[in-house]
Write a protein that holds these residues in place. Structure first.
Motif, short mmCIF file in Angstrom:
data_model
loop_
_atom_site.label_atom_id
_atom_site.label_comp_id
_atom_site.label_asym_id
_atom_site.label_seq_id
_atom_site.Cartn_x
_atom_site.Cartn_y
_atom_site.Cartn_z
N GLU A 86 18.66 -20.04 -9.47
CA GLU A 86 19.45 -20.03 -10.69
C GLU A 86 20.91 -19.68 -10.40
N ILE A 99 25.53 -27.25 -10.41
CA ILE A 99 24.57 -28.35 -10.24
C ILE A 99 23.27 -27.98 -10.95
N SER A 100 22.46 -28.98 -11.23
CA SER A 100 21.22 -28.73 -11.97
C SER A 100 20.21 -27.98 -11.10
N LEU A 101 19.32 -27.27 -11.75
CA LEU A 101 18.28 -26.53 -11.05
C LEU A 101 17.37 -27.45 -10.23
N THR A 142 18.18 -30.21 -8.76
CA THR A 142 18.95 -30.58 -7.58
C THR A 142 19.00 -29.44 -6.58
N VAL A 143 19.15 -28.22 -7.09
CA VAL A 143 19.14 -27.05 -6.20
C VAL A 143 17.82 -26.99 -5.45
N TYR A 144 16.71 -27.10 -6.16
CA TYR A 144 15.40 -27.00 -5.49
C TYR A 144 15.20 -28.14 -4.49
N SER A 161 26.74 -31.30 -2.99
CA SER A 161 25.90 -30.24 -3.56
C SER A 161 25.17 -29.46 -2.47
N ALA A 213 22.55 -22.67 -8.77
CA ALA A 213 22.85 -23.71 -9.77
C ALA A 213 24.12 -23.37 -10.53
N GLU A 214 24.26 -22.11 -10.92
CA GLU A 214 25.44 -21.68 -11.68
C GLU A 214 26.70 -21.70 -10.80
#
Length: 102
Positions: A37, A45-47, A49-51, A21, A40-41
């Motif tokens: 956002e 992956i989930s938001l 996890t992105v942060y 990721s 993530a798209e």
């Protein structure tokens, strides 16, 4: 070009970039600046996890944050890769990383 030879720092960077990721975020943000956002798209992956990865990548200087004002006047945080390349060297004494930034 920056060379990192502190073993703990090299280990941290190696652990980070071996995560699918985190690599996906670096790749997506290398084409153009992206919002969390969008990352993530694009990376599926989930938001949260992105942060988490954005924070880790920023702490290591691999991702930069910019503020963009959209048409409605809202402030939007965008992230862009600062990384050009990473090379790891492994010896009996440990690991070394050569990091090239854009």
């Amino acid at each position: 070009m920056t060379t990192h030879d502190a073993t703990d720092e090299v280990d941290d960077i190696l652990n980070l970039v071996t995560q699918d990721s985190a690599r996906s975020i670096l790749a997506a943000a290398s084409d153009r600046p992206c919002t969390a956002e969008e990352l993530a798209e694009q990376c599926d992956i989930s938001l949260p996890t992105v942060y988490r990865h954005v924070t880790e990548l920023q702490e290591r200087g691999l991702l930069d944050e910019k503020l963009r004002i959209d048409e409605s006047g809202d402030h939007v945080r965008e992230f862009e890769t600062t990384l050009e390349s990473i090379s790891f060297t492994f010896t009996d004494q440990g690991a070394d990383a050569e990091i090239r930034f854009r």
